[in-house]
Design a protein around this motif. Sequence first.
Motif, PDB file in Angstrom:
ATOM      1  N   ARG A  27       0.770   4.033  -2.965  1.00  0.00           N
ATOM      2  CA  ARG A  27       0.539   5.465  -2.736  1.00  0.00           C
ATOM      3  C   ARG A  27       1.678   6.289  -3.317  1.00  0.00           C
ATOM      4  O   ARG A  27       1.446   7.290  -3.990  1.00  0.00           O
ATOM      5  CB  ARG A  27       0.384   5.746  -1.248  1.00  0.00           C
ATOM      6  CG  ARG A  27      -1.001   5.438  -0.692  1.00  0.00           C
ATOM      7  CD  ARG A  27      -1.196   5.994   0.708  1.00  0.00           C
ATOM      8  NE  ARG A  27      -0.223   5.474   1.667  1.00  0.00           N
ATOM      9  CZ  ARG A  27      -0.332   4.331   2.317  1.00  0.00           C
ATOM     10  NH1 ARG A  27      -1.383   3.560   2.118  1.00  0.00           N
ATOM     11  NH2 ARG A  27       0.589   3.960   3.173  1.00  0.00           N
ATOM     12  N   GLU A  28       2.918   5.870  -3.060  1.00  0.00           N
ATOM     13  CA  GLU A  28       4.074   6.621  -3.559  1.00  0.00           C
ATOM     14  C   GLU A  28       4.153   6.613  -5.078  1.00  0.00           C
ATOM     15  O   GLU A  28       4.627   7.566  -5.680  1.00  0.00           O
ATOM     16  CB  GLU A  28       5.360   6.046  -2.956  1.00  0.00           C
ATOM     17  CG  GLU A  28       5.493   6.333  -1.475  1.00  0.00           C
ATOM     18  CD  GLU A  28       6.679   5.640  -0.819  1.00  0.00           C
ATOM     19  OE1 GLU A  28       7.425   4.901  -1.518  1.00  0.00           O
ATOM     20  OE2 GLU A  28       6.850   5.820   0.385  1.00  0.00           O
ATOM     21  N   LYS A  81       0.830  -1.213   0.000  1.00  0.00           N
ATOM     22  CA  LYS A  81       0.000   0.000   0.000  1.00  0.00           C
ATOM     23  C   LYS A  81       0.860   1.257   0.000  1.00  0.00           C
ATOM     24  O   LYS A  81       0.542   2.223  -0.678  1.00  0.00           O
ATOM     25  CB  LYS A  81      -0.957  -0.023   1.185  1.00  0.00           C
ATOM     26  CG  LYS A  81      -2.048  -1.059   1.005  1.00  0.00           C
ATOM     27  CD  LYS A  81      -2.947  -1.155   2.216  1.00  0.00           C
ATOM     28  CE  LYS A  81      -3.993  -2.237   1.993  1.00  0.00           C
ATOM     29  NZ  LYS A  81      -4.822  -2.456   3.183  1.00  0.00           N
ATOM     30  N   ARG A  82       1.970   1.233   0.736  1.00  0.00           N
ATOM     31  CA  ARG A  82       2.893   2.377   0.737  1.00  0.00           C
ATOM     32  C   ARG A  82       3.469   2.581  -0.662  1.00  0.00           C
ATOM     33  O   ARG A  82       3.503   3.701  -1.176  1.00  0.00           O
ATOM     34  CB  ARG A  82       4.022   2.155   1.741  1.00  0.00           C
ATOM     35  CG  ARG A  82       4.977   3.334   1.852  1.00  0.00           C
ATOM     36  CD  ARG A  82       6.119   3.133   2.858  1.00  0.00           C
ATOM     37  NE  ARG A  82       5.723   2.506   4.098  1.00  0.00           N
ATOM     38  CZ  ARG A  82       5.958   1.218   4.432  1.00  0.00           C
ATOM     39  NH1 ARG A  82       6.629   0.427   3.619  1.00  0.00           N
ATOM     40  NH2 ARG A  82       5.561   0.731   5.582  1.00  0.00           N
ATOM     41  N   ASP A 118      -4.987   6.296  -3.663  1.00  0.00           N
ATOM     42  CA  ASP A 118      -4.996   7.513  -2.813  1.00  0.00           C
ATOM     43  C   ASP A 118      -4.655   7.178  -1.393  1.00  0.00           C
ATOM     44  O   ASP A 118      -4.829   6.145  -0.889  1.00  0.00           O
ATOM     45  CB  ASP A 118      -6.362   8.177  -2.858  1.00  0.00           C
ATOM     46  CG  ASP A 118      -6.649   8.752  -4.243  1.00  0.00           C
ATOM     47  OD1 ASP A 118      -5.692   9.187  -4.903  1.00  0.00           O
ATOM     48  OD2 ASP A 118      -7.826   8.751  -4.633  1.00  0.00           O
TER      49      ASP A 118
END
Length: 55
Positions: free
Chosen positions: A49-50, A45-46, A55
């Motif tokens: 997002r990056e 998930k990190r 979102d």
Amino acid sequence: MGTTEIAKLLGVSRQRVGQLAQSESFPEPVARLAAGPIWESADVKRWAREAGRID
């Protein structure tokens, strides 16, 4: 989380997840099982997002 769960998260195919997983920026799996690699959800998930994929 496996490739199916990552595919759902990103809205892509399992095959595309395999391609993304080969990039240097994608997190390393925490385990490689007979069913395939497994990643830590927070790491994926990190990364997503990056990379601007969620979102």
